[in-house]
Write a protein that holds these residues in place. Structure first.
Motif, mmCIF file in Angstrom:
data_model
loop_
_atom_site.group_PDB
_atom_site.id
_atom_site.type_symbol
_atom_site.label_atom_id
_atom_site.label_comp_id
_atom_site.label_asym_id
_atom_site.label_seq_id
_atom_site.Cartn_x
_atom_site.Cartn_y
_atom_site.Cartn_z
ATOM 1 N N ALA A 186 -5.357 8.371 -17.278
ATOM 2 C CA ALA A 186 -6.554 9.142 -16.953
ATOM 3 C C ALA A 186 -6.509 9.452 -15.455
ATOM 4 N N PRO A 187 -7.377 10.341 -14.965
ATOM 5 C CA PRO A 187 -7.376 10.625 -13.529
ATOM 6 C C PRO A 187 -7.381 9.342 -12.693
ATOM 7 N N LEU A 188 -6.505 9.302 -11.700
ATOM 8 C CA LEU A 188 -6.365 8.104 -10.884
ATOM 9 C C LEU A 188 -7.592 7.897 -10.008
ATOM 10 N N LYS A 189 -7.792 6.642 -9.623
ATOM 11 C CA LYS A 189 -8.935 6.278 -8.793
ATOM 12 C C LYS A 189 -8.441 5.832 -7.422
ATOM 13 N N GLN A 190 -9.348 5.789 -6.455
ATOM 14 C CA GLN A 190 -9.026 5.306 -5.117
ATOM 15 C C GLN A 190 -10.135 4.385 -4.628
ATOM 16 N N ILE A 191 -9.728 3.355 -3.881
ATOM 17 C CA ILE A 191 -10.711 2.415 -3.355
ATOM 18 C C ILE A 191 -10.136 1.754 -2.109
ATOM 19 N N GLU A 192 -10.987 1.492 -1.127
ATOM 20 C CA GLU A 192 -10.545 0.788 0.069
ATOM 21 C C GLU A 192 -10.500 -0.701 -0.211
ATOM 22 N N ALA A 193 -9.339 -1.300 0.068
ATOM 23 C CA ALA A 193 -9.137 -2.728 -0.188
ATOM 24 C C ALA A 193 -8.237 -3.287 0.908
ATOM 25 N N GLY A 194 -8.766 -4.187 1.719
ATOM 26 C CA GLY A 194 -7.985 -4.743 2.814
ATOM 27 C C GLY A 194 -7.612 -3.681 3.815
ATOM 28 N N THR A 195 -6.333 -3.542 4.087
ATOM 29 C CA THR A 195 -5.853 -2.556 5.062
ATOM 30 C C THR A 195 -5.515 -1.219 4.425
ATOM 31 N N LEU A 196 -5.767 -1.080 3.123
ATOM 32 C CA LEU A 196 -5.300 0.095 2.390
ATOM 33 C C LEU A 196 -6.423 0.872 1.729
ATOM 34 N N ASN A 197 -6.156 2.142 1.491
ATOM 35 C CA ASN A 197 -6.887 2.918 0.508
ATOM 36 C C ASN A 197 -5.952 2.985 -0.694
ATOM 37 N N VAL A 198 -6.280 2.231 -1.729
ATOM 38 C CA VAL A 198 -5.376 2.037 -2.860
ATOM 39 C C VAL A 198 -5.646 3.078 -3.939
ATOM 40 N N THR A 199 -4.592 3.710 -4.396
ATOM 41 C CA THR A 199 -4.672 4.594 -5.549
ATOM 42 C C THR A 199 -4.214 3.803 -6.771
ATOM 43 N N ARG A 221 -2.562 4.655 0.869
ATOM 44 C CA ARG A 221 -2.401 4.897 2.300
ATOM 45 C C ARG A 221 -2.997 3.760 3.114
ATOM 46 N N PHE A 222 -2.454 3.559 4.299
ATOM 47 C CA PHE A 222 -3.054 2.629 5.246
ATOM 48 C C PHE A 222 -4.299 3.260 5.846
ATOM 49 N N LEU A 223 -5.305 2.435 6.069
ATOM 50 C CA LEU A 223 -6.555 2.942 6.637
ATOM 51 C C LEU A 223 -6.415 3.264 8.113
ATOM 52 N N SER A 224 -5.475 2.608 8.784
ATOM 53 C CA SER A 224 -5.302 2.798 10.215
ATOM 54 C C SER A 224 -3.854 3.146 10.545
ATOM 55 N N ASN A 225 -3.675 4.091 11.451
ATOM 56 C CA ASN A 225 -2.329 4.421 11.913
ATOM 57 C C ASN A 225 -1.707 3.273 12.691
ATOM 58 N N GLY A 226 -2.559 2.380 13.190
ATOM 59 C CA GLY A 226 -2.062 1.276 14.001
ATOM 60 C C GLY A 226 -1.603 0.069 13.205
ATOM 61 N N THR A 227 -1.826 0.063 11.901
ATOM 62 C CA THR A 227 -1.408 -1.080 11.083
ATOM 63 C C THR A 227 0.108 -1.113 10.954
ATOM 64 N N VAL A 228 0.675 -2.292 11.136
ATOM 65 C CA VAL A 228 2.126 -2.446 11.006
ATOM 66 C C VAL A 228 2.546 -2.097 9.581
ATOM 67 N N ARG A 229 3.574 -1.284 9.466
ATOM 68 C CA ARG A 229 4.105 -0.926 8.134
ATOM 69 C C ARG A 229 5.005 -2.065 7.675
ATOM 70 N N ASN A 230 4.359 -3.096 7.185
ATOM 71 C CA ASN A 230 4.986 -4.374 6.877
ATOM 72 C C ASN A 230 5.269 -4.476 5.381
ATOM 73 N N GLY A 231 6.523 -4.737 5.031
ATOM 74 C CA GLY A 231 6.884 -4.876 3.631
ATOM 75 C C GLY A 231 7.184 -6.291 3.208
ATOM 76 N N GLN A 232 6.831 -7.294 4.032
ATOM 77 C CA GLN A 232 7.162 -8.664 3.652
ATOM 78 C C GLN A 232 6.383 -9.076 2.407
ATOM 79 N N PRO A 233 6.977 -9.926 1.577
ATOM 80 C CA PRO A 233 6.396 -10.236 0.268
ATOM 81 C C PRO A 233 4.966 -10.747 0.305
ATOM 82 N N SER A 234 4.623 -11.614 1.243
ATOM 83 C CA SER A 234 3.265 -12.156 1.256
ATOM 84 C C SER A 234 2.232 -11.095 1.577
ATOM 85 N N ALA A 235 2.617 -10.044 2.318
ATOM 86 C CA ALA A 235 1.678 -8.964 2.624
ATOM 87 C C ALA A 235 1.289 -8.230 1.341
ATOM 88 N N LEU A 236 2.255 -8.017 0.449
ATOM 89 C CA LEU A 236 1.956 -7.364 -0.812
ATOM 90 C C LEU A 236 1.064 -8.241 -1.688
#
Length: 350
Positions: A55-68, A119-134
């Motif tokens: 169905a049409p995807l949703k978006q919500i702000e969660a932590g440092t992200l706007n999650v789709t 998407r990240f909510l802030s341009n200043g957030t580190v683009r971190n891919g470490q497992p615990s961040a996910l």
């Protein structure tokens, strides 16, 4: 259709025989570990339909992200979070989702950081891919959706995230389904040399460690990802439309940075963030997972993966391992959706 009816609605040719399934389910409810093997599914020889969608995807702000994310099923159903890996996306669960929704589950399928329209909510957030961040992303999403406890299922990066959440926050996890088992690691473990044949399987990890690799992945991200699909699932006859639908998720502007950081962090070539240090310290001790779990493996997984005997003891709760036959590769939810959905149903009862 309720949860108890799902299994009877699924074609038995794709699963265990009725007698074997009954015995396996009884074993799962009483003892651990147990091991089950499926009958050949023959799914890998069939081109997957590209019509299954959300169905049409949703978006919500969660932590440092706007999650789709995709959502299906009744809002008051038992929550299930399904987490994809690299280089895949939410469409790995396009056929799993309606099976679970029709069985009464509330199904949430988010794009991870660096994928799709997340998407990240802030341009200043580190683009971190470490497992615990996910893993923290997953808890943040559950918090904002007011999901206190959920069944978690995933493969590849998603399976690792499922493992981490259930190890660090077992009180938020009802049960788990993890493709390729226990995938928690550490930077120190990642520095240990492997035998040459095993190192060869991680060729892309070494490629990503170089500047050439980062530039090359950015330039050829679709070609690169398609090659990984072919190598990781050598018997999966996916068509171009199926791949292209998922490959659109890799156009995310943060995708390359997240992927490169993830693999460099694993090899100790990139730093993590201080806010995750306590989590990584706990994970470096390879904590056991106490929640009910079913691990799955395809019989034709061409990606690096541990042998089930190497991780069975890491699961201290009710536990079962299932080998899914029929040429099923690394992207198990998309290649064998019924087997994955059935594992979610079974583990939820535990």
């Amino acid at each position: 259709m309720d949860i108890s009816d799902l299994r009877s609605s699924i074609d038995r040719r794709d699963f265990l025989s009725t007698a074997a399934m009954t015995a396996a389910a009884a074993q799962f409810g009483l003892i651990a570990p147990a091991v089950a093997q499926s009958e050949p599914t023959k799914q890998a020889g069939i081109k997957p339909a590209t019509t299954a969608s959300f169905a049409p995807l949703k978006q919500i702000e969660a932590g440092t992200l706007n999650v789709t994310y995709a959502e299906a099923g009744p809002s008051d159903g038992q929550p299930v979070l399904l987490l994809h890996g690299w280089p895949y996306d939410i469409y790995a669960f396009a056929e799993v989702t309606p099976l679970l929704a029709s069985a009464g589950f509330r199904v949430i399928v988010p794009y991870l950081r660096g994928y799709g329209a997340t998407r990240f909510l802030s341009n200043g957030t580190v683009r971190n891919g470490q497992p615990s961040a996910l893993a923290v992303d997953t808890i943040a999403l559950m918090d904002v959706l007011k999901i206190e406890k959920a069944v978690l299922g995933g493969f590849d990066w998603g399976a690792r995230t499922v493992n981490i959440v259930s190890a660090l926050w077992p009180e938020r996890t009802s049960a788990t389904v993890s493709v390729s088992g226990y995938l928690i690691g550490s930077q120190e473990a990642g520095k240990v040399p492997l035998p040459p044949k095993a190192e060869l399987e991680w060729w892309y990890q070494f490629y990503f460690a170089t500047e050439r690799g980062q530039v090359g992945y950015d330039k050829y991200r679709r070609e690169f990802s398609k090659l990984i699909w072919q190598l990781a699932s050598p018997q999966w006859k996916f068509d171009d439309a199926t791949f292209d639908r998922s490959a659109a998720a890799f156009d995310n502007p943060d995708h390359v940075a997240i992927v490169i950081h993830n693999y460099r962090w694993r090899m100790g070539l990139a730093d993590g963030e201080a806010q995750y240090a306590a989590f990584e310290k706990k994970l470096a001790q390879f904590p056991s997972i106490s929640v009910p779990t079913i691990t799955l493996e395809g019989d034709a997984n061409g990606a690096p993966h541990p042998d089930p005997s190497a991780y069975a003891k890491r699961f201290t709760g009710k536990y079962q391992h299932r080998l899914i036959k029929g040429g099923v590769g690394h992207n198990l939810p998309q290649e064998a959706p019924r087997a994955f959905a059935e594992a979610i149903v079974d583990v939820s009862k535990a």
